[in-house]
Design a protein around this motif. Structure first.
Motif, PDB file in Angstrom:
ATOM      1  N   GLN A 731      76.226  41.153  72.935  1.00 21.87           N
ATOM      2  CA  GLN A 731      75.029  41.730  73.561  1.00 21.87           C
ATOM      3  C   GLN A 731      75.261  43.191  73.935  1.00 21.87           C
ATOM      4  O   GLN A 731      74.413  44.062  73.674  1.00 21.87           O
ATOM      5  CB  GLN A 731      74.658  40.912  74.809  1.00 21.87           C
ATOM      6  N   GLN A 732      76.399  43.482  74.530  1.00 18.92           N
ATOM      7  CA  GLN A 732      76.712  44.864  74.897  1.00 18.92           C
ATOM      8  C   GLN A 732      76.791  45.754  73.661  1.00 18.92           C
ATOM      9  O   GLN A 732      76.330  46.900  73.666  1.00 18.92           O
ATOM     10  CB  GLN A 732      78.038  44.911  75.662  1.00 18.92           C
ATOM     11  N   ILE A 735      73.312  46.537  72.477  1.00 21.26           N
ATOM     12  CA  ILE A 735      72.682  47.505  73.375  1.00 21.26           C
ATOM     13  C   ILE A 735      73.181  48.912  73.065  1.00 21.26           C
ATOM     14  O   ILE A 735      72.399  49.865  72.953  1.00 21.26           O
ATOM     15  CB  ILE A 735      72.964  47.135  74.849  1.00 21.26           C
ATOM     16  N   THR A 740      67.055  46.530  68.657  1.00 26.94           N
ATOM     17  CA  THR A 740      66.021  45.914  69.503  1.00 26.94           C
ATOM     18  C   THR A 740      65.528  44.562  69.005  1.00 26.94           C
ATOM     19  O   THR A 740      64.893  43.831  69.773  1.00 26.94           O
ATOM     20  CB  THR A 740      64.810  46.852  69.613  1.00 26.94           C
TER      21      THR A 740
END
Length: 778
Positions: A731-732, A735, A740
């Motif tokens: 997830q990091q 990001i 998106t």
């Protein structure tokens, strides 16, 4: 007109069309919806009854049942009766009585009269009962062994054979001072100290204490061979590894709690050692494995610039020994820590000398049915023919088959010469030692059959051969003429069956609920398609009626890697099976693929992912999409999903092949193999420090920038297997890359295998909505 309507209804039913509409929330309730299937059956001592547990009525817990063969009646039992049953023990079949541990009592039962008497009652833990003769047996009580002498009237004597005393630990100077101070100040401790010095009186005939060496602290196995008067002790030496932790956020007291969990993969291998304790001489010495073939040889993937061999022996894992009945010999299944080699060795119990009788080597990793692996499950291994022959399984011909090795002639022979192109899933030696009961997939890879394989004429005689699906948890009766097992098909869950020799099997349970039975569950088509490397790939295919097709398709990726799902019995992924029926009702085509790495298809299929997970396995799904094109599927509207290893494959598919799939759902996914466990990962990718490239090209986190299609990730926050940290790190990364088209659903109370039906429903509701949104034409 009436006959036309009837024909149309029948024709629709045979194609899998159902009048009943599936409800996603209901099917995600699991066995509460399907019905709870029975547990493994076991035979009574005299073979007249069959025992098993079954949550027949969907209560909180399962209940005990017995099936009486003579009356063919299934009867409920109470828990008191269940705790008192004497199940059949095949290892004692040659004796007129059977010794059993029943509620921490030693019970002797006569086979003819079925009368029992208690020989011994104790608060100690009883285990490892071994018969020596009709009136003698050994038993382990807690950590020590005892000799029992008995007859039909009761226990005659109980002699302690071992008395192991652990190494003494030196107290710190501070603790010794404090203890002395307490004794100086308080009369209570002075009197207590004098009591402590009195030796404990043993109620049994005593033996000398064996003080274990200080460096022998972690004994994981104790094995007595009374005839040779020796005990083998297995010691574990754990690797210097750092445990991981995860956090529970939903707790009873409202505070978070931290839980210790497994370590991550590393080059630090644990190891095991075996010691021989001679009871008569009361001596203890280690067995020497240093002469095993190529014990120091480096694996082929490693840089050998500095030489072909390590300076030290590789770490070893030692499985439970198998003792000969008539000779002072033991068999040991020895595996290298890196799992490139397996040795079957013979131990001379009089001298402790080791002789190697079989070496199995695989440049990838040792594996296959009936063959030892890191999980320490016992492999097919034993003595036969008055201890003159050893039997075991090997993938020597590309598929796991049964072999015998003659101790006199020193020759090895495949027991079933016709054993080409199929696997023997399990092997059980008959009580008379003349034949083996084989569970195999010779007829076709998707189904299981059972047969007696005769050692001398080397022919298989079918026993369980009319099964259209599969069976498991086989129990063979004491007279070896009756078979009990759980059987199922692709669209019917597990039930208990009983089969007599040469007679049709009889189903004795019916576990399906009315709600489950009210739907015409599909039997999938079993297909093979040709992959880009020319190999055949096995799969389950679910197709909608022509008039219901929506042109979209979903690919399912099973977990574990080494697991078979394109088979004809009830799936471990039964919720997914029901979900696939729902998708087909909606017009989707579903393909459930046994990609490369799956079980059931031999060594080359199993090891095709060595040093590159996300390579050949993912390509099988790219090729599956090409197969779907032959079924009139719009290949621009194909989604992919799976859990655990299946989630990993989904991530690699979307990251490395951004144009292949319209969307994907990845459940409890491995995102970086350097963060997974040691036992599984080091088999396939070696170690991060010695083979970093294998880890890099196999880990989705390094390819996250390739994501361009919608991705749904779902993960339990208390997952102690594929830990939540895995998905948080990805997830990091997403990001930081500014991507998106992804979402993450976290489940605070769920581990790797979800438990709560509301979590299952939320998970699959999101997956279904993903497919509905991105795969259907607007």
């Amino acid at each position: 007109m009436y006959y036309l309507i009837f024909f149309l209804m029948f024709f629709a039913a045979t194609l899998g069309y159902s009048q009943s509409k599936l409800d996603l929330k209901e099917i995600m309730k699991g066995q509460e919806f399907t019905g709870y299937w029975p547990e493994a059956p076991q035979w009574s001592l005299d073979g007249s009854c069959l025992y098993f547990r079954w949550n027949k009525d969907g209560k909180e817990d399962s209940e005990p049942f017995q099936y009486v063969l003579k009356t063919k009646q299934l009867e409920a039992m109470d828990e008191v009766q269940w705790k008192s049953i004497i199940p059949f023990d095949a290892s004692q079949i040659s004796f007129p009585t059977q010794l059993s541990v029943v509620q921490q009592s030693m019970v002797l039962t006569d086979r003819k009269t079925m009368k029992s008497q208690i020989l011994l009652q104790t608060d100690h833990f009883l285990s490892d009962v071994e018969r020596i003769s009709a009136t003698q047996a050994t038993v382990r009580m807690d950590g020590d062994f005892y000799l029992m002498n008995f007859n039909n009237q009761g226990m005659l004597s109980l002699q302690q054979l071992t008395r192991y005393v652990g190494p003494t630990t030196n107290k710190t100077q501070d603790s010794s001072y404090l203890e002395r101070q307490q004794s100086e100040l308080f009369e209570y401790f002075k009197s207590q100290q004098s009591k402590d010095k009195e030796p404990e009186k043993s109620p049994f005939e005593t033996v000398n204490e064996m003080h274990l060496p200080a460096d022998l602290q972690n004994i994981s196995g104790r094995y007595l061979n009374y005839n040779s008067r020796v005990v083998l002790l297995r010691e574990d030496r754990n690797a210097q590894e750092k445990p991981t932790e995860f956090t529970r956020f939903i707790t009873k007291d409202g505070y978070t709690s931290t839980v210790k969990a497994r370590a991550k993969v590393s080059h630090e291998e644990p190891s095991q050692f075996m010691y021989l304790h001679r009871l008569k001489k009361d001596t203890l010495f280690p067995l020497d494995f240093s002469k095993l073939s190529d014990i120091r040889k480096k694996p082929t993937y490693m840089d050998t610039t500095g030489g072909l061999y390590f300076e030290k022996d590789r770490p070893l894992f030692l499985h439970d020994p198998v003792f000969a009945k008539t000779k002072p010999l033991a068999l040991l299944d020895v595996r290298a820590g890196d799992n490139k080699d397996r040795w079957i060795v013979l131990v001379d119990l009089t001298t402790g000398a080791i002789s190697e009788i079989e070496r199995q080597h695989d440049d990838a990793w040792i594996g296959g049915p009936g063959i030892s692996e890191w999980n320490m499950e016992n492999a097919t291994l034993g003595f036969v023919q008055q201890d003159e022959v050893v039997y075991f399984q090997s993938e020597e011909n590309g598929f796991s088959q049964l072999y015998e090795w003659n101790l006199k002639t020193k020759k090895k022979e495949r027991v079933y010469p016709g054993g080409q192109g199929f696997e023997m899933q399990s092997v059980t030696l008959s009580s008379d030692g003349t034949r083996y009961f084989i569970v195999h997939n010779a007829d076709n890879a998707r189904s299981l059959q059972g047969a007696w394989l005769h050692r001398i004429h080397q022919k298989m005689v079918p026993v369980i051969s009319n099964v259209t699906g599969g069976f498991r948890d086989l129990a063979i009766s004491p007279n070896q003429q009756c078979f009990a097992y759980l059987s199922s098909t692709a669209n019917n869950p597990w039930e208990v069956y009983v089969k007599m020799d040469n007679q049709p099997a009889v189903k004795i349970t019916e576990s399906k609920t009315a709600a489950f039975a009210n739907y015409a569950w599909r039997t999938p088509e079993y297909i093979q398609y040709k992959a880009s490397d020319g190999k055949e790939v096995h799969a389950r295919l679910y197709q909608p009626l022509v008039e219901n097709r929506n042109g979209a398709a979903v690919l399912f990726v099973h977990g574990a890697g080494y697991l078979q799902n394109a088979h004809s019995w009830w799936s471990h992924y039964y919720r997914e099976y029901m979900f696939h029926n729902l998708l087909v009702d909606k017009g989707y085509t579903v393909l459930d693929v046994d990609y490369r790495a799956s079980a059931g298809y031999g060594r080359d299929y199993r090891t095709a992912i060595y040093r590159h997970m996300g390579g050949r396995d993912v390509q099988d799904f790219i090729d599956a999409k090409k197969y779907l094109a032959t079924l009139s599927v719009d290949t621009n509207r194909v989604g992919i999903y799976g859990g655990s290893y299946g989630g990993f494959v989904t991530l690699m598919s979307l990251f490395q092949h951004p144009d292949a799939f319209a969307c994907g759902a990845a459940l409890r996914s491995v995102t970086d193999w350097a963060h997974y466990n040691h036992e599984y990962t080091s088999n396939i990718l070696n170690y991060p420090t010695t083979d970093p490239e294998a880890y890099r090209k196999s880990s989705p986190i390094y390819y996250a920038e390739g994501l361009s299609k919608p991705l749904l990730m779902l993960h339990g926050m208390v997952d102690d297997n594929v830990q939540f940290q895995d998905i948080v790190r990805l997830q990091q990364r997403l990001i930081e890359l500014g991507l998106t088209r992804w979402e993450l659903a976290a489940y605070p109370v769920e581990a790797h295998g979800f438990k709560e039906s509301y979590s299952w429903y939320d998970e699959y509701r999101r997956i279904f909505e993903l497919f509905e949104h991105y795969l259907l034409k607007k």
